[in-house]
Enzyme design. Structure first.
Site, PDB file in Angstrom:
ATOM      1  N   PRO A   1      27.845  33.466 -57.593  1.00  0.00           N
ATOM      2  CG  PRO A   1      27.428  34.106 -59.794  1.00  0.00           C
ATOM      3  CD  PRO A   1      28.397  33.344 -58.934  1.00  0.00           C
ATOM      4  CD  GLU A   2      23.849  30.902 -53.979  1.00  0.00           C
ATOM      5  OE1 GLU A   2      22.683  30.703 -54.366  1.00  0.00           O
ATOM      6  OE2 GLU A   2      24.641  30.001 -53.694  1.00  0.00           O
TER       7      GLU A   2
END
Ligand SMILES: [Zn+2]
Length: 271
Positions: free
Chosen positions: A2-3
């Site tokens: 996840p960014e």
């Protein structure tokens, strides 16, 4: 992994479930993720009302009326499941609200983290104390980049991944933004013109905003019972496309540096 856009989308997805609701049950189903859950997590959160949700870099922040903020990080594989029909082995933290909603923090690889921090001390909390401006915030611009990069001889690619210069940028978004701005990843940070830095700041904001918008549409697909706030992929300009043609026709190249891959176009990125 996840960014920033996934974390932002996750916060947006959690907000209608949690905001203004009282937590009626808080259960850690194991002792730790990347590190131990706060030992008083259940005691401090059970009965608390969630007053707001926000994001700082790749951290989600859940504020309560007791002056505590739950800080979550999704690590490599974390996601929140909303109203799961059943709980699985990787659902490590359960929250229930007075509206009868259930949230499960699912993290198979357990690189995520949960911390409880006094809300008024968040700015001195370890990951945030020395952190640079939010790329989507009003303090981030070509001018702020110019100040942060002045005199720096390290490659701009590495500097943009430094959380003290700009918060929460991951490898994908740095590669994409440098391509959009026409800047070579290996260029010394202090030797980029203000004109290019203005373009770079705009490119960073555009690539993040586009990913958040894409995540929002993904989120609508997930807005159903047993939904998951998940990950989304996008068509990238250079990231993951080694050997394919750039829009200019030149082949995209990949360079490995300190365990990460840099994707770039040697023709478009010369500045
Ligand atoms: Zn190109």
């Amino acid at each position: 992994m996840p960014e920033l856009p996934e974390v932002e989308t996750t916060v947006q997805g959690l907000r209608p479930v949690l905001e203004g609701r009282r937590l009626t049950r808080v259960e850690a189903r194991r002792a730790d993720l990347r590190r131990a859950f706060p030992p008083d997590l259940r005691q401090r959160l059970t009965g608390a009302v969630v007053t707001g949700l926000s994001r700082r870099a790749k951290y989600g922040l859940i504020d309560t009326d007791r002056g505590d903020t739950m800080v979550f990080h999704l690590g490599m594989s974390g996601r929140w499941r909303i109203d799961p029909e059943s709980l699985g082995a990787h659902d490590h933290l359960i929250l229930e609200t007075d509206a009868g909603r259930t949230l499960a923090l699912n993290d198979p690889r357990r690189f995520g983290s949960i911390d409880l921090v006094r809300t008024d001390a968040l700015h001195v909390h370890a990951p945030f104390a020395a952190m640079g401006p939010e790329p989507l915030g009003k303090h981030f611009s070509g001018a702020s980049l110019e100040r942060a990069l002045a005199g720096r001889s390290a490659p701009v690619k590495a500097l943009l991944l430094d959380q003290r210069i700009v918060a929460g940028l991951g490898n994908i978004y740095v590669c994409e933004a440098l391509h959009m701005a026409g800047i070579a990843p290996a260029r010394a940070g202090g030797r980029i013109s203000r004109f290019r830095l203005d373009r770079l700041a705009t490119a960073i904001q555009e690539v993040l905003a586009a990913a958040i918008a894409a995540g929002g549409s993904t989120l609508r697909d997930y807005a159903r019972p047993d939904g998951e706030l998940g990950y989304f992929s996008k068509e990238w300009r250079v990231y993951g496309r080694e050997g394919e043609s750039c829009r200019c026709g030149a082949p995209i190249r990949r360079r490995a540096d300190s365990g990460r891959s840099t994707f770039f176009c040697p023709r478009c990125q010369r500045a």
